[in-house]
Design a protein around this motif. Structure first.
Motif, mmCIF file in Angstrom:
data_model
loop_
_atom_site.group_PDB
_atom_site.id
_atom_site.type_symbol
_atom_site.label_atom_id
_atom_site.label_comp_id
_atom_site.label_asym_id
_atom_site.label_seq_id
_atom_site.Cartn_x
_atom_site.Cartn_y
_atom_site.Cartn_z
ATOM 1 N N LYS A 169 0.997 -1.168 -0.053
ATOM 2 C CA LYS A 169 0.125 -0.135 -0.069
ATOM 3 C C LYS A 169 0.688 1.200 -0.033
ATOM 4 O O LYS A 169 2.019 1.253 0.735
ATOM 5 C CB LYS A 169 -0.844 0.008 1.257
ATOM 6 C CG LYS A 169 -1.761 -0.915 1.110
ATOM 7 C CD LYS A 169 -2.618 -1.255 2.596
ATOM 8 C CE LYS A 169 -1.720 -1.497 3.902
ATOM 9 N NZ LYS A 169 -2.497 -1.694 5.162
ATOM 10 N N PRO A 170 0.481 2.180 -0.640
ATOM 11 C CA PRO A 170 -0.691 2.450 -1.232
ATOM 12 C C PRO A 170 -0.596 2.264 -2.788
ATOM 13 O O PRO A 170 -1.229 2.950 -3.567
ATOM 14 C CB PRO A 170 -0.883 4.307 -1.053
ATOM 15 C CG PRO A 170 0.467 4.687 -1.092
ATOM 16 C CD PRO A 170 1.377 3.427 -0.442
ATOM 17 N N SER A 171 0.449 1.529 -3.238
ATOM 18 C CA SER A 171 0.496 1.509 -4.618
ATOM 19 C C SER A 171 -0.735 0.548 -5.219
ATOM 20 O O SER A 171 -1.221 -0.422 -4.934
ATOM 21 C CB SER A 171 1.817 0.403 -4.845
ATOM 22 O OG SER A 171 1.875 -0.186 -6.223
ATOM 23 N N PHE A 176 -0.348 -2.940 -6.044
ATOM 24 C CA PHE A 176 -0.827 -3.774 -4.784
ATOM 25 C C PHE A 176 -2.147 -4.206 -4.540
ATOM 26 O O PHE A 176 -2.514 -5.257 -4.344
ATOM 27 C CB PHE A 176 0.008 -3.225 -3.713
ATOM 28 C CG PHE A 176 -0.210 -4.223 -2.477
ATOM 29 C CD1 PHE A 176 0.524 -5.576 -2.302
ATOM 30 C CD2 PHE A 176 -0.923 -3.808 -1.319
ATOM 31 C CE1 PHE A 176 0.529 -6.239 -1.133
ATOM 32 C CE2 PHE A 176 -1.207 -4.533 -0.241
ATOM 33 C CZ PHE A 176 -0.276 -5.704 -0.014
ATOM 34 N N PHE A 177 -2.999 -3.100 -4.430
ATOM 35 C CA PHE A 177 -4.572 -3.035 -4.558
ATOM 36 C C PHE A 177 -4.804 -4.151 -5.732
ATOM 37 O O PHE A 177 -5.724 -5.033 -5.053
ATOM 38 C CB PHE A 177 -5.112 -1.738 -4.416
ATOM 39 C CG PHE A 177 -5.037 -0.859 -3.201
ATOM 40 C CD1 PHE A 177 -5.267 -1.289 -2.038
ATOM 41 C CD2 PHE A 177 -4.194 0.106 -3.059
ATOM 42 C CE1 PHE A 177 -5.198 -0.593 -0.630
ATOM 43 C CE2 PHE A 177 -4.020 0.897 -2.089
ATOM 44 C CZ PHE A 177 -4.512 0.629 -0.926
ATOM 45 N N ALA A 195 -15.389 -3.411 -4.965
ATOM 46 C CA ALA A 195 -14.524 -3.668 -3.701
ATOM 47 C C ALA A 195 -14.489 -2.339 -2.729
ATOM 48 O O ALA A 195 -14.892 -1.336 -3.004
ATOM 49 C CB ALA A 195 -13.154 -3.877 -4.225
ATOM 50 N N VAL A 196 -14.489 -2.798 -1.611
ATOM 51 C CA VAL A 196 -14.314 -1.749 -0.484
ATOM 52 C C VAL A 196 -13.053 -1.990 0.557
ATOM 53 O O VAL A 196 -12.735 -3.249 0.698
ATOM 54 C CB VAL A 196 -15.600 -1.822 0.585
ATOM 55 C CG1 VAL A 196 -15.740 -3.041 1.319
ATOM 56 C CG2 VAL A 196 -15.557 -0.537 1.496
ATOM 57 N N GLY A 201 -5.267 5.983 -0.841
ATOM 58 C CA GLY A 201 -4.593 5.224 -1.664
ATOM 59 C C GLY A 201 -5.547 4.358 -2.299
ATOM 60 O O GLY A 201 -5.474 3.699 -3.640
ATOM 61 N N ALA A 202 -6.266 3.730 -1.735
ATOM 62 C CA ALA A 202 -7.448 2.725 -2.435
ATOM 63 C C ALA A 202 -8.146 3.207 -3.350
ATOM 64 O O ALA A 202 -8.382 2.773 -4.612
ATOM 65 C CB ALA A 202 -8.311 2.061 -1.435
ATOM 66 N N LEU A 203 -8.725 4.646 -2.873
ATOM 67 C CA LEU A 203 -9.526 5.350 -3.811
ATOM 68 C C LEU A 203 -8.875 5.520 -5.257
ATOM 69 O O LEU A 203 -9.470 5.426 -6.329
ATOM 70 C CB LEU A 203 -10.336 6.496 -3.373
ATOM 71 C CG LEU A 203 -11.365 6.063 -1.862
ATOM 72 C CD1 LEU A 203 -11.783 7.274 -1.378
ATOM 73 C CD2 LEU A 203 -12.393 5.226 -2.652
ATOM 74 N N LYS A 204 -7.714 6.182 -5.037
ATOM 75 C CA LYS A 204 -6.649 6.421 -6.181
ATOM 76 C C LYS A 204 -6.552 5.103 -7.201
ATOM 77 O O LYS A 204 -6.304 5.488 -8.202
ATOM 78 C CB LYS A 204 -5.494 7.130 -5.886
ATOM 79 C CG LYS A 204 -5.535 8.599 -5.339
ATOM 80 C CD LYS A 204 -4.212 9.099 -4.965
ATOM 81 C CE LYS A 204 -4.168 10.240 -4.111
ATOM 82 N NZ LYS A 204 -2.923 10.477 -3.681
ATOM 83 N N SER A 205 -6.666 3.994 -6.555
ATOM 84 C CA SER A 205 -6.250 2.991 -7.412
ATOM 85 C C SER A 205 -7.413 2.325 -7.842
ATOM 86 O O SER A 205 -7.501 1.249 -8.678
ATOM 87 C CB SER A 205 -5.714 1.766 -6.315
ATOM 88 O OG SER A 205 -4.364 2.164 -5.887
#
Lengths: 259, 259
Positions: free
Chosen positions: A177-179, A182-183, A197-198, A210-214
């Motif tokens: 994270k936050p790559s 990886f997510f 996904a959440v 990071g998750a939202l940007k991914s």
């Protein structure tokens, strides 16, 4: 609101803190399982094997199978399998056994993690030469610093990843994270699309933004662990929702899962 | 055209090549001296002491005093004296004696050069901690790679400089060509303003374009050493003049010195 078909859960600060599980976390995970939602526990830990981590978490009473734990080491193994590549390892000694059964292959990939004392000139130069010779470049983390056992900041793996990037001219694929890499790998391992996904985390920057940007459709910030007042306003994009803790986040997920 | 009041001369490829002095170079340097022009021989060498270099050059018959040789090590010593700082050294073992007589001082500066095998995790982390504690950051070079004795590319000092920059958040002051800090320090050591100076080199990018970008009024590219056909058109800004060799460059300088 899209359907929720998969859940990513951060571990430290969300499920457990230090040596104890957080209140209600065991039951919250159980409810998500009961609802049939696939889960991946995503952590940036690069100094413990998967086996050690799973045994520690089950020791706390948590329902977790080996397949559900997703670490940078796991992501690297998946990458190597997918690309039919053998690794040159510059990682924490504990992590080497994780790669012991990776088959030999003509393609090569340099894998850099928390090698600590193993970051010698000789090893760095061997990794550099592999990169010059055409090896791919995987980084298990790119953190700048960490709080060392003596209570002072020390150089983290990111310094050595950056050194190799500078001289080889190759950018590392960062598997923590936050790559986005990886997510995406964590979601792919359970066949879930980012839009379904959440992510649940206590780090507003790395876990949530990071998750939202991914590309994840939703990310919930919990007010446990490293959460500090106002974190939900500190980073872009802001969390989809803020929950008191993992049980409250599980309520939110179960309320929203059918869209 | 401004008055020329000071001359910077590159060494390898301009004055000598390998173990022998280039044709006419000894006499060209003598003519510049006779004309009363102050000279600094500027080189990026970070693996030899000033004493070794001067003795090697005088052995070739060249007129050169210790004060006229300007290396990244010299530039670092000058910086330390000017800022009343003591060094933490991560440099080639040969260069350590160059700093042996630098007086102790409350201020600190990390000095990174071609440390080679000394680039261990422990030493890198000590340098990092000095930087976090407020030390200044001097780099004797920032090269990405070098051709090693075994005929293969190896990691050069720039990798380790970049690693420390990444984790400390501090940019290094680079004391080698083509860094403006380095050209300025060489000129300052002979009390010459950039607008009154000329640089002579065989590297169209680092010596010539680098000097002009650093504010020197003139820079001459010589067709010896690493010069390759067309180099004068390959980099911006282009050379003020192109000369066959150092004797021809000396002619140009002596023709132009009075403006």
């Amino acid at each position: 609101m899209d359907m929720i078909r998969g859940v990513l859960l951060d571990l430290a600060g969300v499920v457990y803190e230090g040596d104890h599980v957080l209140p209600g976390a065991v039951e919250a995970v159980h409810r998500l399982h009961e609802a049939g939602l696939p889960i991946r526990f995503v952590t940036n830990t690069t100094t413990k094997t998967k086996k050690e981590l799973v045994s520690r978490l089950t020791g706390m009473g948590l329902e977790i199978s080996g397949d559900e734990l997703f670490t940078p080491g796991q992501a690297a193994r998946a990458w190597l399998a997918e690309h039919d590549a053998a690794p040159f390892l510059l990682v924490h000694p504990n992590l080497e056994e994780e790669f012991a059964d990776v088959p030999n292959a003509p393609a090569r990939a340099v894998v850099v993690g928390d090698a600590g004392r193993a970051f010698s000139f000789e090893n760095m130069n061997r990794a550099f030469r592999e990169l010059v010779d055409g090896a791919a470049f995987l980084a298990l983390a790119k953190n700048r610093t960490f709080m060392d056992e003596d209570g002072e900041l020390s150089l983290d793996a990111g310094a050595f990843v950056t050194a190799l990037e500078y001289s080889s001219g190759k950018d590392a694929i960062v598997l923590g994270k936050p790559s986005p890499d990886f997510f995406e790998a964590a979601l792919a391992s359970m066949g879930c699309a980012p839009k379904d996904a959440v992510m649940v985390g206590d780090d507003a920057e790395s876990d949530v933004a990071g998750a939202l940007k991914s590309g994840l459709a939703q990310a919930i910030l919990v007010r446990t662990g490293k959460y500090r007042d106002g974190d939900e306003r500190r980073f872009e994009p802001p969390p989809t929702a803020v929950a008191e803790d993992l049980p409250a986040a599980a309520d939110w997920i179960l309320d929203h899962r059918t869209g």
